[in-house]
Design an enzyme around this catalytic site. Structure first.
Site, PDB file in Angstrom:
ATOM      1  N   CYS A  60       6.614  14.875 -10.956  1.00 44.33           N
ATOM      2  CA  CYS A  60       6.494  14.529 -12.125  1.00 44.33           C
ATOM      3  C   CYS A  60       5.387  15.399 -12.696  1.00 44.33           C
ATOM      4  O   CYS A  60       5.257  15.281 -14.023  1.00 44.33           O
ATOM      5  CB  CYS A  60       6.203  13.030 -12.207  1.00 44.33           C
TER       6      CYS A  60
ATOM      7  N   HIS B 120      10.278   9.659 -20.051  1.00 50.42           N
ATOM      8  CA  HIS B 120       9.788  10.304 -19.071  1.00 50.42           C
ATOM      9  C   HIS B 120      10.870  11.323 -18.397  1.00 50.42           C
ATOM     10  O   HIS B 120      11.568  10.991 -17.226  1.00 50.42           O
ATOM     11  CB  HIS B 120       9.328   9.347 -18.016  1.00 50.42           C
TER      12      HIS B 120
END
Lengths: 375, 375
Positions: free
Chosen positions: A78, A319
């Protein structure tokens, strides 16, 4: 003027966009970033993506007419976009390249049906510990120790969804009550649906160059990047805390700061509500054990003393993994320029970005980046 | 002593190893590299892999006890390992980190049934131009223009398979005749099976540190890395030539060389026989149009004036994509130390590594790296 400046940023819309592709998403981000910088001349590119197919970096750039410059595609879970930013910063700071593009992009909606499938070679994933479950364990521990209540967890979601109402690029936004957040579908106890980031597609970009002191330039005061150490079972902290703390210490030192005391606005990795709570404590924005209360009391809300995730954060803006870090950078740049519209933090001068990649599957974390930016 | 030295190298066995995994392959390479360096203390890692799953870099390193140092996983097609090497070199040269590990790893046997499936978003791939077909087009043009004969193409395979007989890590080796190579199964006309690199699993590593002038240290004289420009349809060259040529010019300049005249031993990207021919011309090792003859006449064979691919090259040692560039580096290090056994080039002092990633799908090439090493 020495150091590195950010001379342009841009993002696509964030959301489920299964009919788009990486070229379309990147095009939106780059068109805005190049327009913002007033030039599309760049000397090198770092691309951050997690699930983009082999070769996607130069292939997407080619489709947009960007050729003949070095392109390095990186993957650090991430934190891929933020590591791309950190690498671009390093390349400018050392004089390796002049103007460097950091591009993050990800299309999750066409890659997964729901949550990310754990990689079968990942021991935690094999045990059923997908990302929501990993974060749920941290949340359960906070509840067990009395460091947070279910209502305080939910308050993070309420706050960030409310912030996102002022962000036209956000995937979700809305006025929710704590009760509504807690009543949404249970995903991984105690984390309900509205406490989990959505499945998102998007791209974001930043252009870095030697600082000139220009009026719209945002200076990179300091960047630090770490990969986790072994999880210390004697540590009183949940996973991720120690890595974020150590990376922040490095970043504050690089920025010439004693700590976060002068930071005006913050974007952190709130993939799940507990993530924001752990991170605000690890960054030193609130004392240990006070993170749970921060959203509920308004401390970290817009209008409070330390606004966290004015963009809506990962929970609400969305996201798309590789894009997230550069969307965080873009938000802080807009805040420091006074261009953040209805979510503007007044007179913001110093901002902070934090991104955390990976879970215990790679120990305390795959990668963490903390950057301090100055307007 | 200034500059960057290579203080340790290692590789796994190369071959089809479907019962292995990335941890086992990387373990073999790292155990050897750390033993070679006399230390396992490193400050940062760049990992090169193309099809390794998300998070595989830190996950594999964790399994081998390497934690708490920055890990950046990069993908630049077949040049991923060499770009990891170039990034590690940059990090040491600028003083960003002290001792840096570059690790390449790939398990192709469990990822694909035969040739790499072209990515559906790749326009050339959608047209049926898998990698063997792309190289076959270059080979067909060489035949059409009279720059090579089928027998000269085959001679590259004969040479490299013969070289590999002296390389115990190689996937394939053997004494073939030109006729046998031409009689092997046709893959993409005019390239027969023995002219195509095999499906390989493997890992390779190099450890870089500030040069000290130690007796076993190999100095990095110069490294250059480029991504392709748009394919120039007016160019008389097949795809890849111009990118390799331009990257080599940069590398020779970085190494303080006028050209390849003093290079004693070379490892190039011979994924297909025509690749070695095009590359030897592009590097300036042979005059334009003379590459086809080079293997057939022995010019590029062990014992000739410019031995190319003494390891057996990608054709015979094998081609686990992310590992290839670092296996090339390891071979040149062994050659420059005089440790290459039966394939040793006598008194080799300067060596060159060239790796090319990608095809026309990313224009003239996704990435090319040329490195000049000095013993």
């Amino acid at each position: 003027m020495t150091g590195v400046g950010i001379v342009g940023v841009g993002t696509s819309h964030f959301g489920r966009q299964p009919d788009e592709d990486l070229v379309g998403l990147a095009s939106a981000a780059l068109t805005e970033a190049f327009g913002d910088a007033g030039t599309d001349e760049i000397d090198a590119v770092w691309v951050g993506t997690v699930f983009g197919p082999a070769g996607c970096g130069p292939r997407v750039l080619r489709a947009l007419g960007i050729t003949g410059v070095p392109v390095i595609t990186i993957e650090t879970a991430c934190a891929s976009g933020t590591v791309a930013f950190a690498e671009a910063h390093e390349a400018v700071q050392t004089g390796r390249y002049g103007r460097v593009l950091a591009l993050g992009m990800e299309q999750m909606s066409t890659a997964f049906d729901g949550a990310i499938s754990p990689e079968p070679t990942d021991p935690e994933g094999r045990s059923g510990l997908a990302m929501p479950a990993l974060y749920a364990m941290a949340a359960a521990r906070y509840l067990h120790l009395g460091m947070a209540t279910p209502e305080q967890l939910a308050a993070v979601s309420v706050k960030n969804h409310a912030h996102a109402r002022h962000n036209p690029r956000a995937q979700y936004a809305g006025v929710y009550t704590v009760e509504e957040v807690l009543a949404s579908r249970m995903i991984a106890d105690p984390l309900t649906l509205l406490q989990c980031c959505p499945t998102s597609d998007g791209a974001a970009a930043a252009i870095l160059a030697p600082a000139t002191g220009g009026p719209r330039e945002i200076r990179v005061r300091g960047v630090a990047s770490r990969t986790g150490r072994p999880w210390n079972h004697r540590s009183g902290h949940v996973w991720g805390h120690d890595l974020v703390r150590d990376t922040a210490v490095d970043a504050y030192a690089a920025a010439g700061l004693d700590g976060p005391g002068d930071i005006d606005v913050v974007e952190v990795h709130d993939a799940f509500t507990i993530g924001e709570i752990v991170t605000t404590e690890a960054l030193g924005l609130v004392p240990p054990g006070e993170g749970g209360k921060a959203a509920a009391t308004g401390l970290t809300a817009l209008g409070g003393p330390v606004p966290v995730n004015p963009s809506g954060g990962l929970l609400s803006r969305g996201h798309p993994l590789g894009a997230t870090g550069l969307a965080q950078v873009a938000e802080i740049v807009w805040q420091l320029r006074g261009e953040a519209g209805g979510r503007q933090v007044p007179d913001a001068r110093l901002g902070l970005v934090e991104t955390m990649g990976g879970g215990v599957s790679v120990l305390d974390g795959n990668a963490c980046v903390v950057a301090v930016l100055e307007g």
